[in-house]
Design a protein around this motif. Sequence first.
Motif, PDB file in Angstrom:
ATOM      1  N   SER A 118      -6.262 -10.709  -2.320  1.00 37.22           N
ATOM      2  CA  SER A 118      -7.187 -10.132  -3.293  1.00 37.22           C
ATOM      3  C   SER A 118      -6.534 -10.263  -4.642  1.00 37.22           C
ATOM      4  CB  SER A 118      -7.420  -8.663  -3.020  1.00 37.22           C
ATOM      5  OG  SER A 118      -7.806  -8.494  -1.721  1.00 37.22           O
ATOM      6  N   ALA A 142      -6.991  -1.486  -4.489  1.00 31.62           N
ATOM      7  CA  ALA A 142      -5.910  -2.044  -3.675  1.00 31.62           C
ATOM      8  C   ALA A 142      -6.232  -1.906  -2.191  1.00 31.62           C
ATOM      9  CB  ALA A 142      -4.595  -1.341  -4.007  1.00 31.62           C
ATOM     10  N   GLN A 161       9.649   2.478  -2.516  1.00 30.96           N
ATOM     11  CA  GLN A 161       8.278   2.789  -2.907  1.00 30.96           C
ATOM     12  C   GLN A 161       7.478   3.033  -1.639  1.00 30.96           C
ATOM     13  OE1 GLN A 161       6.382   2.884  -5.919  1.00 30.96           O
ATOM     14  NE2 GLN A 161       4.759   3.418  -4.495  1.00 30.96           N
ATOM     15  N   ALA A 178       1.007  -3.630 -10.282  1.00 32.42           N
ATOM     16  CA  ALA A 178       0.697  -4.228  -8.991  1.00 32.42           C
ATOM     17  C   ALA A 178       0.561  -3.161  -7.933  1.00 32.42           C
ATOM     18  CB  ALA A 178       1.809  -5.195  -8.613  1.00 32.42           C
ATOM     19  N   GLN A 179      -0.615  -3.067  -7.392  1.00 31.09           N
ATOM     20  CA  GLN A 179      -0.832  -2.036  -6.396  1.00 31.09           C
ATOM     21  C   GLN A 179      -0.836  -2.593  -4.995  1.00 31.09           C
ATOM     22  OE1 GLN A 179      -1.394   1.278  -7.044  1.00 31.09           O
ATOM     23  NE2 GLN A 179      -0.912   0.906  -9.160  1.00 31.09           N
ATOM     24  N   LEU A 180      -1.040  -3.881  -4.927  1.00 34.82           N
ATOM     25  CA  LEU A 180      -1.192  -4.464  -3.599  1.00 34.82           C
ATOM     26  C   LEU A 180      -0.338  -5.708  -3.489  1.00 34.82           C
ATOM     27  CD1 LEU A 180      -2.805  -4.536  -0.922  1.00 34.82           C
ATOM     28  CD2 LEU A 180      -4.465  -5.929  -2.088  1.00 34.82           C
ATOM     29  N   ALA A 181       0.414  -5.775  -2.420  1.00 32.34           N
ATOM     30  CA  ALA A 181       1.213  -6.973  -2.181  1.00 32.34           C
ATOM     31  C   ALA A 181       0.756  -7.562  -0.867  1.00 32.34           C
ATOM     32  CB  ALA A 181       2.692  -6.620  -2.107  1.00 32.34           C
ATOM     33  N   THR A 182       0.553  -8.839  -0.841  1.00 35.88           N
ATOM     34  CA  THR A 182       0.032  -9.456   0.373  1.00 35.88           C
ATOM     35  C   THR A 182       0.930 -10.590   0.810  1.00 35.88           C
ATOM     36  OG1 THR A 182      -2.137  -8.997  -0.538  1.00 35.88           O
ATOM     37  CG2 THR A 182      -2.052 -10.401   1.370  1.00 35.88           C
ATOM     38  N   GLU A 183       0.987 -10.735   2.107  1.00 38.95           N
ATOM     39  CA  GLU A 183       1.834 -11.754   2.680  1.00 38.95           C
ATOM     40  C   GLU A 183       1.084 -12.398   3.836  1.00 38.95           C
ATOM     41  OE1 GLU A 183       6.039 -10.456   3.100  1.00 38.95           O
ATOM     42  OE2 GLU A 183       5.602 -11.130   5.133  1.00 38.95           O
ATOM     43  N   SER A 238       4.928  -9.067  -5.102  1.00 39.47           N
ATOM     44  CA  SER A 238       5.533  -8.400  -3.951  1.00 39.47           C
ATOM     45  C   SER A 238       6.691  -7.513  -4.378  1.00 39.47           C
ATOM     46  CB  SER A 238       6.000  -9.403  -2.914  1.00 39.47           C
ATOM     47  OG  SER A 238       6.377 -10.594  -3.530  1.00 39.47           O
ATOM     48  N   SER A 239       7.141  -7.724  -5.589  1.00 44.22           N
ATOM     49  CA  SER A 239       8.168  -6.811  -6.069  1.00 44.22           C
ATOM     50  C   SER A 239       7.448  -5.598  -6.633  1.00 44.22           C
ATOM     51  CB  SER A 239       9.021  -7.479  -7.131  1.00 44.22           C
ATOM     52  OG  SER A 239       8.186  -8.035  -8.121  1.00 44.22           O
ATOM     53  N   ILE A 240       6.989  -4.812  -5.736  1.00 43.06           N
ATOM     54  CA  ILE A 240       6.092  -3.724  -6.128  1.00 43.06           C
ATOM     55  C   ILE A 240       6.780  -2.713  -7.016  1.00 43.06           C
ATOM     56  CG2 ILE A 240       5.636  -1.556  -4.905  1.00 43.06           C
ATOM     57  CD1 ILE A 240       3.467  -2.772  -3.463  1.00 43.06           C
ATOM     58  N   ASP A 241       8.065  -2.577  -6.833  1.00 33.30           N
ATOM     59  CA  ASP A 241       8.708  -1.508  -7.581  1.00 33.30           C
ATOM     60  C   ASP A 241       8.856  -1.832  -9.053  1.00 33.30           C
ATOM     61  OD1 ASP A 241      10.241  -3.579  -6.876  1.00 33.30           O
ATOM     62  OD2 ASP A 241      12.067  -2.442  -6.576  1.00 33.30           O
ATOM     63  N   ARG A 262     -10.405  -6.011   2.819  1.00 34.61           N
ATOM     64  CA  ARG A 262     -11.326  -7.129   2.664  1.00 34.61           C
ATOM     65  C   ARG A 262     -10.918  -8.318   3.511  1.00 34.61           C
ATOM     66  NH1 ARG A 262     -11.421  -7.715  -2.871  1.00 34.61           N
ATOM     67  NH2 ARG A 262     -13.035  -6.161  -3.075  1.00 34.61           N
ATOM     68  N   ARG A 306       6.799  -3.749 -11.006  1.00 37.55           N
ATOM     69  CA  ARG A 306       5.596  -3.814 -11.831  1.00 37.55           C
ATOM     70  C   ARG A 306       4.697  -2.641 -11.493  1.00 37.55           C
ATOM     71  NH1 ARG A 306       4.430  -9.211 -12.955  1.00 37.55           N
ATOM     72  NH2 ARG A 306       2.924  -8.382 -14.405  1.00 37.55           N
ATOM     73  N   SER A 307       4.432  -1.841 -12.438  1.00 36.33           N
ATOM     74  CA  SER A 307       3.600  -0.685 -12.128  1.00 36.33           C
ATOM     75  C   SER A 307       2.146  -1.078 -11.915  1.00 36.33           C
ATOM     76  CB  SER A 307       3.705   0.339 -13.253  1.00 36.33           C
ATOM     77  OG  SER A 307       3.371  -0.297 -14.468  1.00 36.33           O
ATOM     78  N   GLY A 315      -8.778  -4.316  -1.227  1.00 40.38           N
ATOM     79  CA  GLY A 315      -8.228  -5.667  -1.109  1.00 40.38           C
ATOM     80  C   GLY A 315      -7.605  -5.891   0.245  1.00 40.38           C
ATOM     81  N   ASN A 357      11.383  -0.975  -0.786  1.00 34.63           N
ATOM     82  CA  ASN A 357      12.107  -0.889  -2.055  1.00 34.63           C
ATOM     83  C   ASN A 357      11.926   0.459  -2.721  1.00 34.63           C
ATOM     84  OD1 ASN A 357      12.587  -3.600  -1.635  1.00 34.63           O
ATOM     85  ND2 ASN A 357      10.888  -4.239  -2.938  1.00 34.63           N
ATOM     86  N   GLY A 364      -0.004  -9.586   6.007  1.00 34.02           N
ATOM     87  CA  GLY A 364       0.514  -8.253   5.742  1.00 34.02           C
ATOM     88  C   GLY A 364       0.111  -7.797   4.352  1.00 34.02           C
ATOM     89  N   HIS A 365      -0.352  -6.577   4.252  1.00 30.90           N
ATOM     90  CA  HIS A 365      -0.676  -6.029   2.939  1.00 30.90           C
ATOM     91  C   HIS A 365       0.117  -4.763   2.729  1.00 30.90           C
ATOM     92  CE1 HIS A 365      -4.221  -8.504   2.214  1.00 30.90           C
ATOM     93  NE2 HIS A 365      -4.487  -8.370   3.476  1.00 30.90           N
ATOM     94  N   ASP A 366       0.565  -4.573   1.517  1.00 30.16           N
ATOM     95  CA  ASP A 366       1.253  -3.323   1.194  1.00 30.16           C
ATOM     96  C   ASP A 366       0.515  -2.675   0.060  1.00 30.16           C
ATOM     97  OD1 ASP A 366       4.282  -4.981   1.833  1.00 30.16           O
ATOM     98  OD2 ASP A 366       3.454  -3.298   2.963  1.00 30.16           O
ATOM     99  N   VAL A 367      -0.051  -1.530   0.321  1.00 25.69           N
ATOM    100  CA  VAL A 367      -0.784  -0.819  -0.716  1.00 25.69           C
ATOM    101  C   VAL A 367       0.114   0.268  -1.272  1.00 25.69           C
ATOM    102  CG1 VAL A 367      -2.813   0.552  -1.224  1.00 25.69           C
ATOM    103  CG2 VAL A 367      -2.940  -1.239   0.495  1.00 25.69           C
ATOM    104  N   LYS A 368       0.311   0.206  -2.550  1.00 23.43           N
ATOM    105  CA  LYS A 368       1.209   1.182  -3.164  1.00 23.43           C
ATOM    106  C   LYS A 368       0.543   2.546  -3.173  1.00 23.43           C
ATOM    107  CE  LYS A 368       3.108   1.830  -7.730  1.00 23.43           C
ATOM    108  NZ  LYS A 368       3.292   1.221  -9.018  1.00 23.43           N
TER     109      LYS A 368
END
Lengths: 279, 484
Positions: free
Chosen positions: B177, A82, A120, B212-217, B204-207, A88, B209-210, A85, A118, A140-144
């Motif tokens: 990615s 992640a 997280q 999904a580690q990456l959300a991109t916009e 993007s609904s990260i919470d 990258r 789906r376990s 990604g 949310n 924008g990227h959000d890495v959990k």
Amino acid sequence: MRFRAGVENVTTFFRIMQSVEKLQKKCIIKFTEENMHVICNNDANEGGIQVWSQIKIDSIFNNYRIQSNSNNEITVNLTCEALMGALRSVSTSSGTSNSASGSSYETDEVIIKLAKKNDQAVLNFEITGTTRVGRKVRIGHDVKIEVMKPADVVKLSEPMCPEPDIHVLLPSLQKIRTIVERLRSMSDVLAIRASQSGCLQLSINTESVKVDTEWKNCTIPQMMKERASQDDNADDPPPDPEHLFSVLVSVKSFLKFLSSHVVSTTTIACICQNHCLIL
Amino acid sequence: MQATFDAYSLKPFTRALACLSRYGEELCIYASSETLSLFCTNSSKSAYCRFKFNKEFFSKYRVGDPSKGVQDGVVGQLMAKSLLSILKHKTVESTLERCEISIVEGVSAEEAADETQDGLESKLVVRLHCKHSVIKTHKLLLLGSTTLMAPGIPDSSNETLLRIGPRAIRDMIEQFSLPKGAKSDPQLIWTFGETDVEVRSLESSIDTRSRAQLATELTISADEFDLYNLYEAPTTITFHLREFNATITFAEICGLGLDIRFTDSAEPLFIDVEGDNFETLFVISTSQPPGSAAQARLASTGPRKRLREDTPTDSSRFKKPMKVVQSTTDRMSIARDTAPASNRLSSSRQMPPPATPVTPSPGHQHSSHHTLHAPQISASVAPKLSQELPLFLPGSSQLSILDEVALRESGLGIEHMSAEEFNDMFEAHGEEVNIEEVPPNPNSTAQTDRIGGGLEEDAMFTPTQTGDTLSNDEPRAFYPLFED
């Protein structure tokens, strides 16, 4: 708990993550005031390879601001894939013309910060760039991530190792990698030997085949010995320059390590006879 | 059918085949006197791809046999990969001088009793004339298809038109990615605003789906698009990327721009790419972005398994994703779809005739296109409109109850026609069909069921397939094009 930094050197960061990703899917990153530690200590790692690294934040970040209750240190658990990604899309082609690995947007600025979406915890990357034609684009990227509890952080500690018997500067990792790749198909176990005279040997020995590769004139760095045993050492006879200190490692793990050649400039191998290899 | 093209034309042809093979497995060929069309639909019927080569693309092109009076085009089906592997072979590209493709139909046309002669033993013969007088002949078996797929004609009144170069859109998608692999099928959510376009990855609904580690916009200025005619801002659409990527790759390699058209979030997306003597159409289904309704969850799983549904839906508020193609056994729809480019384009831009109150009539199965064929419309329009009558011949089991009723009510008396008479009705107009767009009934919302002329929101939903009972009741002189 606050963390915000501008990422100056994305390429290095990306390469570090690239190397780590080959070893382990998830890793732990510990941000302190001075350093960023990347830790992979999953015991289930094949061949028992662990990564404990320390990177000065100045080499990657600028405008670094960190604040937390536990001594201004933040430790997070995340997936390498992640993070890669996210990076990258920032890392430019950096010299190679392979645009598949880089973005086609010129990056102006990358800001990384700790955020919460949310409920997280995420590591948020804000990238502003320009397209080929010169227009602005924002990504924008959000890495959990999973922030580790202080109790768990304390448990993280480097494995205990005895004083290494010998330190040797490895020749270019790229070259070693080529050789070891050939050896991989022939054996599972690789012996690494080094002597004070600057000789480094990589060999395999199986029922059907025996291969030895030798590098001569490797530099032996003089390590500062801070222990009290220094005095004793002076009395001991100088170690035999021809004596080879050896350690047996798994070829696969060694290869995984060698894949981190993208980040290396100098590598020092420390051999603890028949115990471990620290690189 | 015989077509010959040289090495220069081989490249676009092979690229077209490569793109087709990424869309679906089976390739349909339809050769008419003006064009050669290759089209295919993907396995979940959520994407359709059609390449139409004008006869000028080929150095020699001949369809049918004037002496025997065979006017109609040839239809056949084969595996895309087989044809691709022949033409993409490494020695072919360097040594080819010209390539001859011909379709040989196995059974003779004299056997009147068996009208499905095309299907039995047709062969596609590919003859490669290479350097040094080497001739390679490949024969592929052509299967006759029982159902042909054709998309409905989009409704252009509330359509958004975008034009963008492939490189720019490739750059946008590269930022994401996305997991690569045969199983993964990522979706992206596109939001088109007045000045900006925002693209988000579906996770993007990260919470929730376990995995999904990456959300991109990604936010980019609308100026990236060469043409940006947004009907209504903001519009949001969601669709799968696998086929879209194939399209972009094709456009990129050929250096052509993409014309993207869509109306709203539940209706399919149409992409046109035009090149030298060929034209392509891609239709990709879209779904509503999740989170808009609890039922939206169904939408996101919908696209993967969209089979023909028999059960009525009961949520009128929620728009299920449209089926991209409707199965049809009527060659006329294919013919219409594959009519020479200029005709289609001009016709789709024509002003639709003024809407008059109409009775529901059997329309296209593509129900978003509310073709309200009214017999009451002025006589001058009527003959042309009648062209747009059912995609399928009357009496086929695909008519729903309402459609049957409407058909009878329309007073055209076609329900008692035989297949030949029906065809004759069209024959007089030939292939140069002026297809006019009929505006949708402004009161209706998009229904996914094939209720012709979907009216109020509470319209009764009936099974889309009446089953065989209805068709069995009335003896029909209807010969399916291809027998099972």
